[in-house]
Design a protein around this motif. Structure first.
Motif, short mmCIF file in Angstrom:
data_model
loop_
_atom_site.label_atom_id
_atom_site.label_comp_id
_atom_site.label_asym_id
_atom_site.label_seq_id
_atom_site.Cartn_x
_atom_site.Cartn_y
_atom_site.Cartn_z
N ALA A 64 3.73 9.51 1.74
CA ALA A 64 4.49 9.95 2.92
C ALA A 64 5.48 11.04 2.54
O ALA A 64 5.71 11.32 1.35
N ALA A 65 6.08 11.63 3.54
CA ALA A 65 7.05 12.71 3.31
C ALA A 65 8.24 12.22 2.50
O ALA A 65 8.82 12.98 1.72
N ASP A 66 8.61 10.96 2.68
CA ASP A 66 9.76 10.43 1.94
C ASP A 66 9.36 9.77 0.62
O ASP A 66 10.19 9.19 -0.06
N GLY A 67 8.07 9.85 0.24
CA GLY A 67 7.61 9.30 -1.03
C GLY A 67 7.04 7.90 -0.95
O GLY A 67 6.58 7.36 -1.96
N ASP A 68 7.03 7.27 0.24
CA ASP A 68 6.43 5.95 0.39
C ASP A 68 4.93 6.04 0.13
O ASP A 68 4.31 7.07 0.37
N LEU A 69 4.34 4.92 -0.34
CA LEU A 69 2.94 4.90 -0.72
C LEU A 69 2.14 3.93 0.14
O LEU A 69 2.67 2.94 0.64
N ALA A 70 0.85 4.24 0.29
CA ALA A 70 -0.09 3.34 0.95
C ALA A 70 -1.41 3.42 0.21
O ALA A 70 -1.80 4.47 -0.30
N LEU A 71 -2.09 2.28 0.13
CA LEU A 71 -3.40 2.21 -0.50
C LEU A 71 -4.39 1.73 0.55
O LEU A 71 -4.26 0.61 1.07
N ALA A 75 0.63 -0.30 3.29
CA ALA A 75 1.79 0.08 2.49
C ALA A 75 1.80 -0.72 1.19
O ALA A 75 1.45 -1.90 1.17
N ILE A 76 2.21 -0.05 0.11
CA ILE A 76 2.22 -0.68 -1.20
C ILE A 76 3.45 -0.21 -1.96
O ILE A 76 3.90 0.93 -1.78
N ALA A 80 3.12 -1.52 -7.75
CA ALA A 80 1.85 -2.23 -7.54
C ALA A 80 0.66 -1.30 -7.39
O ALA A 80 -0.49 -1.75 -7.44
N LEU A 81 0.91 0.01 -7.23
CA LEU A 81 -0.19 0.94 -6.99
C LEU A 81 -1.12 1.06 -8.19
O LEU A 81 -2.34 0.91 -8.07
N LEU A 82 -0.58 1.33 -9.36
CA LEU A 82 -1.43 1.55 -10.53
C LEU A 82 -2.21 0.30 -10.93
O LEU A 82 -3.40 0.41 -11.24
N PRO A 83 -1.61 -0.91 -10.93
CA PRO A 83 -2.43 -2.09 -11.24
C PRO A 83 -3.57 -2.29 -10.23
O PRO A 83 -4.68 -2.68 -10.62
N ALA A 84 -3.32 -2.03 -8.96
CA ALA A 84 -4.37 -2.17 -7.95
C ALA A 84 -5.50 -1.16 -8.20
O ALA A 84 -6.69 -1.50 -8.12
N LEU A 85 -5.14 0.07 -8.53
CA LEU A 85 -6.16 1.08 -8.83
C LEU A 85 -6.90 0.74 -10.11
O LEU A 85 -8.12 0.95 -10.20
#
Length: 138
Positions: A64-71, A75-76, A80-85
């Motif tokens: 997102a524009a503010d740096g929030d992540l989604a997978l 939303a994530i 938790a993003l890298l372990p999920a990937l």
């Protein structure tokens, strides 16, 4: 009576010819000279592909524009993003990963994620971009 003739005057030398020569030399050197620093090796920039379909399937990481992540639309948390990937890549090493960043997202928020995803061993990582002149895009 004696009339004196005026002494012959030499026409004044013009500088116009010298100015013309200087400008021709200036243009010549601007055309043949290099104005940028060149690398000590050959650099071939990548070619952009427009309108090509992305491969089907895969994982979508949204930033997102503010740096929030989604997978994949959920939303994530950043931790938790890298372990999920990593888990998904362990199941399918050829899994394509698309990073879809908002146009207002800062580069320093996007590039580290690209590097970390590639470091996981992802073979196909694509940064999804959309031209700003498409209908319906502000």
């Amino acid at each position: 009576m004696r009339i004196r003739r005026p002494l012959p005057r030499h026409p004044p030398e013009t500088i116009v010819a010298l100015i013309d020569v200087v400008f021709f030399l200036l243009i010549f050197f601007m055309l043949i000279g290099r104005m940028d620093a060149s690398a000590p090796f050959e650099v071939l920039p990548p070619r952009a592909v427009s309108g090509a379909d992305l491969p089907a399937g895969g994982v979508i990481v949204a930033i997102a524009a503010d740096g929030d992540l989604a997978l994949d639309g959920t939303a994530i948390l950043p931790g938790a993003l890298l372990p999920a990937l990593r888990a998904r890549l362990a199941a399918d090493p050829a899994l394509p990963i698309r990073v879809n960043a908002h146009r207002a997202a800062q580069l320093h928020d996007v590039l580290p994620w690209m590097d970390q995803i590639e470091a996981l061993g992802a073979r196909d990582v694509a940064l999804v971009v959309t031209p700003g002149d498409l209908p319906g895009t502000p």
